[in-house]
Scaffold this motif. Structure first.
Motif, PDB file in Angstrom:
ATOM      1  N   SER A   1      -7.262 -54.350  20.643  1.00  0.00           N
ATOM      2  CA  SER A   1      -6.675 -53.127  21.208  1.00  0.00           C
ATOM      3  C   SER A   1      -5.151 -53.077  21.064  1.00  0.00           C
ATOM      4  O   SER A   1      -4.510 -52.151  21.567  1.00  0.00           O
ATOM      5  CB  SER A   1      -7.056 -53.035  22.696  1.00  0.00           C
TER       6      SER A   1
ATOM      7  N   ARG B   1     -11.831 -46.957  25.001  1.00  0.00           N
ATOM      8  CA  ARG B   1     -10.913 -47.249  26.111  1.00  0.00           C
ATOM      9  C   ARG B   1      -9.448 -47.248  25.690  1.00  0.00           C
ATOM     10  O   ARG B   1      -8.563 -47.239  26.524  1.00  0.00           O
ATOM     11  CB  ARG B   1     -11.270 -48.589  26.757  1.00  0.00           C
ATOM     12  N   TYR B   2      -9.194 -47.310  24.383  1.00  0.00           N
ATOM     13  CA  TYR B   2      -7.782 -47.373  23.961  1.00  0.00           C
ATOM     14  C   TYR B   2      -7.446 -46.519  22.740  1.00  0.00           C
ATOM     15  O   TYR B   2      -6.294 -46.397  22.366  1.00  0.00           O
ATOM     16  CB  TYR B   2      -7.366 -48.837  23.704  1.00  0.00           C
TER      17      TYR B   2
ATOM     18  N   ASN C   1     -15.080 -51.972  22.902  1.00  0.00           N
ATOM     19  CA  ASN C   1     -15.310 -50.557  23.181  1.00  0.00           C
ATOM     20  C   ASN C   1     -14.011 -49.791  22.973  1.00  0.00           C
ATOM     21  O   ASN C   1     -13.216 -49.609  23.895  1.00  0.00           O
ATOM     22  CB  ASN C   1     -15.816 -50.387  24.617  1.00  0.00           C
TER      23      ASN C   1
END
Ligand SMILES: Cc1ncc(C[n+]2csc(CCOP(=O)(O)OP(=O)(O)O)c2C)c(N)n1
Ligand SMILES: [Mg+2]
Length: 351
Positions: free
Chosen positions: A190, A262-263, A259
């Motif tokens: 991320s 989320r970012y 996932n």
């Protein structure tokens, strides 16, 4: 500003005045591998979701970078040192996909290890730890008087590790025959690219090690191949290392544990899809009369059949036997170890 090399534009046309080194036959082979990569990703993500496949990092969106770089090598003498996202590069090098698949299915047996004569080092998850070994391998090949080249892969995130500096520095000093191929896919899980380094182009770092760095459009298989061939030829001629930064985009999650919703900014993702490396080759081949719906259909069927063959062959591989814990430790095991092995077998077999 660093020039970003490119030949094949996102609309499938050629940059005026450029002459790709890759001929049409080779480009069709590259496309086949890129399509295999994309379809394999989809298939094994499904298997992973069913609990039949391990943690997996797809090459989605990076197919041109992975395939174009590997195709610059001669598998009979050159080596690939991967990170973990270069599956079709090691397949092109001769590592059978069914063995890789079996390993992802947990079958890490002597039957599924990298076969003798396949010039590939194992996947490395500890970031950049593969690079000092890659430099050592290249330096060793040079000392042995071989005209072999090492292609070592690294992500832009991995390049923040100390091992990156040590490996590139030593390779420069020893003029080792190595190409450091960085896939800058804009993400380290991320962490975005802007948080990774203040340098405007990672390729500039090569100057600090005394060898050339080049930036290339990593979604352009023709340009990636050209740049990689130049670096490989340079290494083979005894002129030492190069750093290639392939600027690409990870068109999916980091791996099956991630996932990105989320970012990730969905608009950025949609924009990246316009630069799809496979679509651009198809547009180009269609324009020059080498691709149409019929060929697409045949190619899709061939790729699907190949993947089914691979998955079945992997499933048919023997699994891990518990007593393998004792294998390959001693050439002649001492009595104590033989005793432990026998006791262990008795306990797992229940008699
Ligand atoms: C030494 C080390 N630190 C942290 C990690 C955890 N980790 C695994 S992958 C990853 C991101 C790597 O990004 P990059 O090198 O850009 O490669 P990409 O996954 O984008 O292909 C991180 C931080 C690790 N594997 N090893
Ligand atoms: Mg990355």
């Amino acid at each position: 500003m660093v020039e970003r090399r490119s030949i094949l534009k996102p609309d499938g046309t050629i940059v005026p005045g450029s002459k790709p080194r890759m001929d049409e036959e080779f480009l069709l082979e590259a496309l086949r591998l890129m399509m295999l990569s994309r379809a394999y990703d989809e298939r094994v993500i499904g298997l992973q979701r069913q609990g039949r496949f391990g943690v997996y990092s797809p090459g989605l969106g990076q197919e041109a970078s992975i395939v174009g770089s590997a195709m610059s090598l001669d598998p009979s003498r050159d080596w690939i040192v991967p990170q973990y996202r270069e599956l079709m590069a090691v397949v092109r090098q001769g590592y059978p996909l069914e063995l890789i698949t079996a390993t992802y299915m947990g079958k890490t047996t002597p039957d599924t290890r990298i076969p003798e004569g396949v010039n590939v080092l194992p996947t490395q998850v500890a970031l950049a730890a593969q690079l000092p070994q890659a430099t050592g391998l290249a330096w060793g090949l040079k000392l042995q008087g071989k005209d072999a080249v090492v292609m070592a892969y690294i992500g832009e995130g991995g390049s923040s590790e100390g091992d990156f500096h040590e490996a590139l520095n030593l390779a420069g000093v020893q003029r080792a025959p190595i190409v450091f191929f960085m896939q800058n896919n804009q993400w380290a899980i991320s962490t975005p690219r802007r948080m990774q380094s203040a340098v405007p182009s990672f390729s500039l770092r090569a100057a600090g090690y005394g060898f050339p760095g080049v930036e290339v459009d990593g979604n352009d298989v023709l340009a990636v191949y050209d740049v990689a061939v130049e670096a490989v030829e340079r290494a083979r001629a005894g002129e030492g290392p190069s750093l290639v930064e392939a600027v690409t985009y990870r068109m999916g999650f980091h791996n099956t544990t991630d996932n990105p919703s989320r970012y990730l900014d969905p608009a950025e993702f949609e924009e990246a899809k316009q630069r799809d490396p496979i679509q651009r080759v198809i547009k180009y081949l269609t324009a020059i009369g080498l691709w149409d719906d019929e060929r697409q259909k045949t190619a899709d069927q061939e790729v699907a059949a190949e993947i089914e063959r691979v998955v079945e062959a992997a499933q048919a591989q023997r699994g891990v036997r518990p007593e393998m814990l004792f294998d390959n430790v001693y050439e002649r095991p001492p009595a104590r170890v033989e005793r432990q092995r026998a006791e262990f077998l008795k306990s797992v077999n229940g008699h």
